[in-house]
Enzyme design. Structure first.
Site, PDB file in Angstrom:
ATOM      1  N   GLY A 152      26.159  37.523   3.417  1.00  0.00           N
ATOM      2  CA  GLY A 152      24.730  37.459   3.091  1.00  0.00           C
ATOM      3  C   GLY A 152      23.927  37.748   4.350  1.00  0.00           C
ATOM      4  O   GLY A 152      24.429  38.371   5.287  1.00  0.00           O
ATOM      5  N   ARG A 153      22.704  37.255   4.374  1.00  0.00           N
ATOM      6  CA  ARG A 153      21.828  37.578   5.500  1.00  0.00           C
ATOM      7  C   ARG A 153      22.373  37.031   6.815  1.00  0.00           C
ATOM      8  O   ARG A 153      22.310  37.697   7.848  1.00  0.00           O
ATOM      9  CB  ARG A 153      20.440  37.007   5.256  1.00  0.00           C
ATOM     10  CG  ARG A 153      19.734  37.604   4.067  1.00  0.00           C
ATOM     11  CD  ARG A 153      18.420  36.881   3.884  1.00  0.00           C
ATOM     12  NE  ARG A 153      17.685  37.344   2.739  1.00  0.00           N
ATOM     13  CZ  ARG A 153      17.870  36.886   1.501  1.00  0.00           C
ATOM     14  NH1 ARG A 153      18.789  35.980   1.249  1.00  0.00           N
ATOM     15  NH2 ARG A 153      17.145  37.352   0.504  1.00  0.00           N
ATOM     16  N   ILE A 154      22.903  35.798   6.796  1.00  0.00           N
ATOM     17  CA  ILE A 154      23.410  35.215   8.054  1.00  0.00           C
ATOM     18  C   ILE A 154      24.714  35.900   8.450  1.00  0.00           C
ATOM     19  O   ILE A 154      24.936  36.207   9.624  1.00  0.00           O
ATOM     20  CB  ILE A 154      23.581  33.688   7.930  1.00  0.00           C
ATOM     21  CG1 ILE A 154      22.225  33.031   7.615  1.00  0.00           C
ATOM     22  CG2 ILE A 154      24.171  33.093   9.207  1.00  0.00           C
ATOM     23  CD1 ILE A 154      22.307  31.549   7.267  1.00  0.00           C
ATOM     24  N   ALA A 234      28.935  27.087   7.486  1.00  0.00           N
ATOM     25  CA  ALA A 234      28.347  27.183   6.141  1.00  0.00           C
ATOM     26  C   ALA A 234      28.105  25.799   5.541  1.00  0.00           C
ATOM     27  O   ALA A 234      27.003  25.252   5.616  1.00  0.00           O
ATOM     28  CB  ALA A 234      29.238  28.033   5.254  1.00  0.00           C
ATOM     29  N   ARG A 235      29.118  25.228   4.934  1.00  0.00           N
ATOM     30  CA  ARG A 235      29.021  23.899   4.337  1.00  0.00           C
ATOM     31  C   ARG A 235      30.373  23.202   4.403  1.00  0.00           C
ATOM     32  O   ARG A 235      31.413  23.867   4.277  1.00  0.00           O
ATOM     33  CB  ARG A 235      28.657  23.990   2.845  1.00  0.00           C
ATOM     34  CG  ARG A 235      27.185  24.121   2.541  1.00  0.00           C
ATOM     35  CD  ARG A 235      26.421  22.838   2.820  1.00  0.00           C
ATOM     36  NE  ARG A 235      24.998  23.003   2.563  1.00  0.00           N
ATOM     37  CZ  ARG A 235      24.104  23.467   3.458  1.00  0.00           C
ATOM     38  NH1 ARG A 235      24.484  23.800   4.664  1.00  0.00           N
ATOM     39  NH2 ARG A 235      22.838  23.572   3.131  1.00  0.00           N
ATOM     40  N   GLU A 264      29.982  14.784   5.270  1.00  0.00           N
ATOM     41  CA  GLU A 264      29.223  14.470   6.497  1.00  0.00           C
ATOM     42  C   GLU A 264      28.041  13.549   6.184  1.00  0.00           C
ATOM     43  O   GLU A 264      27.524  13.595   5.066  1.00  0.00           O
ATOM     44  CB  GLU A 264      28.744  15.770   7.167  1.00  0.00           C
ATOM     45  CG  GLU A 264      27.742  16.554   6.330  1.00  0.00           C
ATOM     46  CD  GLU A 264      27.362  17.892   6.975  1.00  0.00           C
ATOM     47  OE1 GLU A 264      28.253  18.680   7.336  1.00  0.00           O
ATOM     48  OE2 GLU A 264      26.154  18.140   7.073  1.00  0.00           O
ATOM     49  N   HIS A 282      26.171  19.553  12.561  1.00  0.00           N
ATOM     50  CA  HIS A 282      25.320  20.348  11.649  1.00  0.00           C
ATOM     51  C   HIS A 282      24.008  20.755  12.347  1.00  0.00           C
ATOM     52  O   HIS A 282      22.921  20.378  11.911  1.00  0.00           O
ATOM     53  CB  HIS A 282      25.037  19.550  10.360  1.00  0.00           C
ATOM     54  CG  HIS A 282      24.644  20.434   9.209  1.00  0.00           C
ATOM     55  ND1 HIS A 282      24.938  20.152   7.906  1.00  0.00           N
ATOM     56  CD2 HIS A 282      23.944  21.601   9.174  1.00  0.00           C
ATOM     57  CE1 HIS A 282      24.453  21.091   7.120  1.00  0.00           C
ATOM     58  NE2 HIS A 282      23.845  21.984   7.864  1.00  0.00           N
TER      59      HIS A 282
HETATM   60  C1  8YV Z   1      19.632  22.545   7.455  1.00  0.00           C
HETATM   61  C2  8YV Z   1      21.399  24.186   6.680  1.00  0.00           C
HETATM   62  O1  8YV Z   1      18.988  22.168   8.601  1.00  0.00           O
HETATM   63  O2  8YV Z   1      19.713  25.659   5.994  1.00  0.00           O
HETATM   64  C3  8YV Z   1      20.790  25.135   5.723  1.00  0.00           C
HETATM   65  O3  8YV Z   1      21.396  25.374   4.664  1.00  0.00           O
HETATM   66  O4  8YV Z   1      22.529  23.875   6.576  1.00  0.00           O
HETATM   67  C4  8YV Z   1      20.576  23.650   7.805  1.00  0.00           C
HETATM   68  O5  8YV Z   1      19.857  24.711   8.360  1.00  0.00           O
HETATM   69  C5  8YV Z   1      20.293  21.341   6.891  1.00  0.00           C
HETATM   70  O6  8YV Z   1      20.958  21.671   5.717  1.00  0.00           O
HETATM   71  C6  8YV Z   1      19.285  20.232   6.579  1.00  0.00           C
HETATM   72  O7  8YV Z   1      18.567  20.527   5.439  1.00  0.00           O
END
Ligand code: 8YV
Length: 329
Positions: A152-154, A234-235, A264, A282
């Site tokens: 994607g964009r990132i 990512a997550r 987390e 994060h």
């Molecule tokens: C957020 C992130 O700061 O944008 C996202 O999806 O993971 C981070 O940039 C974090 O999720 C808090 O909302």
């Protein structure tokens, strides 16, 4: 005046902006427990969240709620089917964090490949007695093969940085990106298996969904090169953290860099005991400028989504724009 809840700490000047339009209740503390969040949303028209879970039960208990603006690009904390069913608009903060997050992904990947955290801990522990030719041998980035999962964009911003490192770029994504983007990034679309087998450095930049849960588990780690690194910006949940800890301990891959974790802020205890890992809390989007841009974009979405301000009715980054203008149900 419409009522909103700002569910997290945020820049005070953004609160002042919101106060021009709304009656603002602000939780300037830790994340609210689910019951408390539900209770506080019961009489609100809008909310600004940062990863706080908003599910079907919360929406059902908040009959006035029409817009929830997430201060994040990822919105796996929103149960979007329920948003759609109730005609509640969800918004995110896409684009403003692309370059900052890609910078961090690069930093984490380099720190991981070149063992920066591990060697610093060793130095701080007073272990550095003499120089040695084979201390902390890492893996090169320059000229190596980068594997990006999630283009994607990132992902694209990250891959663009690989040009300066003369890297070959492989990518895997739900669908192929446009040929001109592939050509610009000099990126080759491959299967996940192919990417894992060939990449020297694998970076995860995909959204978390039921389908992406444990995209990297024991089987995938076994397909990677023993010299390879894995970086997750990512997550949590995209990587099976327990399986990763085993692979790192047994040196089935060289090292990992994680900015996100399953469950987390808790971190799997086994990850804390392996040396060949870089762990950050994060912070990939955490620069002053970018967090400000995210907070202001979330506020813009909330203001416009609730029919106020110069862009009334046209929020800049809606997730489900099809509900705009529809009555809350
Ligand atoms: C957020 C992130 O700061 O944008 C996202 O999806 O993971 C981070 O940039 C974090 O999720 C808090 O909302």
């Amino acid at each position: 005046m419409q009522k909103i809840l700002v569910a997290r700490g945020i820049f005070p000047d953004v609160i002042e902006r919101l106060k021009q339009y709304f009656d603002v209740e602000w939780n300037d503390g830790d994340a609210l427990p689910a019951d408390e969040l539900k209770r506080r949303l019961a009489d609100k028209d809008g909310a600004l969240t940062a990863g706080d879970p908003i599910d079907a039960a919360t929406l059902a208990a908040a009959p006035r709620l029409r817009v929830v603006a997430n201060m994040a690009v990822g919105y796996n904390n929103f149960e979007m089917a329920a948003f759609d069913a109730h005609n509640v608009l969800g918004t995110n903060t896409q684009d403003v964090l692309n370059e900052t997050t890609a910078d961090f992904g690069w930093a984490l990947m380099m720190a991981t490949a070149r063992r920066i955290a591990e060697s610093e801990h060793w130095l701080r522990a007073g272990e550095w007695k003499k120089w040695s030719f084979d201390s902390f041998l890492g893996t090169d980035l320059y000229g190596a093969t980068l594997g990006v999962i999630g283009m994607g964009r990132i992902g694209q911003a990250l891959a663009r940085r690989a040009k300066g490192f003369n890297m070959q770029v492989l990518y895997h994504n739900r669908s192929r990106v446009a040929p001109e983007i592939e050509a610009d990034l000099n990126a080759q679309y491959v299967s996940k298996e192919d990417l894992l087998r060939r990449a020297d450095h694998v970076v995860l930049v995909l959204p978390y969904t039921a389908q992406s849960h444990h995209t990297i588990g024991a089987a995938e780690l076994a397909q990677m090169k023993p010299s390879a690194t894995l970086t997750n910006i990512a997550r949590g949940g995209i990587v099976d953290d327990a399986a990763l800890a085993v692979a790192l301990r047994e040196r089935r891959i060289a090292a990992a860099g994680l900015d996100v974790f399953e469950g987390e802020p808790a971190v799997h205890p086994d990850l804390l005991t392996v040396p060949n890992i870089v762990l950050t809390p994060h912070i990939a989007s955490a620069t002053e400028a970018t967090r400000r841009a995210m907070a202001n974009l979330a506020a813009d979405n909330l203001i416009a989504g609730l029919g106020e301000g110069p862009r009334a009715g046209q929020p800049p980054s809606p997730i489900n724009p099809q509900v705009l203008g529809k009555a809350r149900s």
